[in-house]
Design an enzyme around this catalytic site. Structure first.
Site, PDB file in Angstrom:
ATOM      1  CB  SER A 120      -0.865   0.048   1.258  1.00 28.25           C
ATOM      2  OG  SER A 120      -1.691  -1.053   1.349  1.00 28.25           O
ATOM      3  CG  HIS A 141      -2.682  -0.913  -3.770  1.00 33.67           C
ATOM      4  ND1 HIS A 141      -3.286   0.306  -3.556  1.00 33.67           N
ATOM      5  CD2 HIS A 141      -2.602  -1.496  -2.547  1.00 33.67           C
ATOM      6  CE1 HIS A 141      -3.572   0.438  -2.278  1.00 33.67           C
ATOM      7  NE2 HIS A 141      -3.161  -0.636  -1.648  1.00 33.67           N
ATOM      8  CD  GLU A 153      -4.372   2.731  -6.405  1.00 35.54           C
ATOM      9  OE1 GLU A 153      -4.977   3.784  -6.254  1.00 35.54           O
ATOM     10  OE2 GLU A 153      -3.499   2.334  -5.609  1.00 35.54           O
ATOM     11  CG  ASN A 191      -4.380   4.332   0.133  1.00 38.73           C
ATOM     12  OD1 ASN A 191      -5.593   4.366   0.321  1.00 38.73           O
ATOM     13  ND2 ASN A 191      -3.668   3.237   0.292  1.00 38.73           N
TER      14      ASN A 191
END
Ligand SMILES: NC(=O)c1ccc[n+]([C@@H]2O[C@H](COP(=O)([O-])OP(=O)(O)OC[C@H]3O[C@@H](n4cnc5c(N)ncnc54)[C@H](O)[C@@H]3O)[C@@H](O)[C@H]2O)c1
Length: 289
Positions: A120, A141, A153, A191
């Protein structure tokens, strides 16, 4: 681009078990690697449980469940990943552990195997630096829970080859996911946006002296969010969110990335959200619920 038939998943915890489930459902042969036979059994049982629930809900035929379960093999031996066309790593979020694993995978797997990390917050480029062929390393991801969240991702590290990158994209599509392509920057896409945004929301709790309930109402009714920020942070886990904030802040030094002191205090006090029974809200039979 070589066709992927067999996928290795290393680490069958929250994310790895979900990724393995999605892969066997999509028709891939999967070899899942854990550190102990017990953890292998726990993960396999968990995957069978979730597939069984899908059968009960009428989302999956029993025969398809059986076929999917038959495509899963678990092991503690890294050598068993030798025949995999793609290996997805989902072990602990520590750079040294991931680098050690990727260096070992390079020795075990054939030269055409694509090696992907589900990290992450670590740099995929730094993970790839532990290998002699960083062009075969990419990020994939997934979001938690992997069987339910459509986004993946696909992360291009500094030296990733086009072939490896597109292999990751194609596999995610075949898994029925909605992959997006991006470069290896801290927080990637979601994120990078969501962590500082949620931190802003928590700061507004104190600045505007609004209650968690009213903040959630404001963002769901006024901004169209499907879920309010306090509900979301409770669901993600306050410890997980603080950890991600700290990792992004360390890399970007942007004040908005830093975890608000209120969240750090909640984390330290064990108010972790849904999983501990209490965060901004109370859940289940937690004291005072
Ligand atoms: N949990 C999330 O919300 C989330 C979301 C996206 C990405 N990620 C990333 O996915 C990765 C895994 O996270 P998680 O939440 O599943 O963690 P987890 O702690 O639930 O699972 C990690 C598993 O890896 C196993 N493991 C450790 N070293 C290993 C090794 N060398 N070989 C095989 N297995 C090994 C552990 O026994 C454990 O079962 C991390 O990099 C994390 O940042 C997590």
């Amino acid at each position: 681009m070589a066709e992927v038939r067999s996928i290795g998943v290393v680490g069958l915890g929250a994310m790895g078990a979900g990724i393995a489930q999605v892969a066997i459902e999509a028709g891939y042969d999967v070899v899942g690697r854990e550190v102990s036979a017990d953890l292998c059994d726990v993960a396999a049982a968990r995957i069978e449980h979730f597939l069984g629930r899908k059968v009960e809900k009428g989302q999956l035929e029993a025969a398809d469940r059986d076929a999917a379960v038959g495509r899963l093999r678990t092991t503690t031996a890294l050598d068993d990943l030798a025949g995999c066309d793609l290996v997805i790593e989902a072990i602990v979020e520590e750079l040294a552990a991931k680098q050690e694993l990727f260096a070992a995978l390079e020795d075990v797997c054939g030269p055409d195997t694509v090696l992907a990390s589900n990290t992450s917050a670590l740099s995929v480029t730094e993970i790839a630096a532990a290998t002699h062929a960083p062009e075969r390393v990419i990020g994939m991801h997934f979001f938690n829970p992997a069987p339910l969240m459509p986004l993946v991702e696909i992360v291009r590290a500094e030296l990733s080859s086009d072939e490896a990158f597109e292999t990751g994209f194609t596999v995610a599509e075949r898994m029925g996911k909605a992959p997006v392509r991006c470069h290896d920057t801290p927080g990637f896409v979601v994120n990078r946006i969501l962590i500082p945004l949620l931190n802003d929301c928590i700061r507004v709790l104190d600045e505007a002296r609004v209650s968690p309930e009213d903040l959630d109402t404001a963002m769901t009714k006024g901004a169209g969010w499907p879920m309010g920020p306090c509900t979301l942070v409770d669901l993600v886990g306050i410890d997980v969110h603080v950890h991600a904030s700290e990792a992004l802040y360390e890399k970007l030094r942007e004040p908005r990335m830093a975890a608000p002191p209120r969240l750090v205090a909640m984390r330290n006090a064990g108010l972790l959200g849904r999983k501990s029974g209490r965060g901004f809200y109370r859940y289940g039979d937690a004291p005072g619920a």
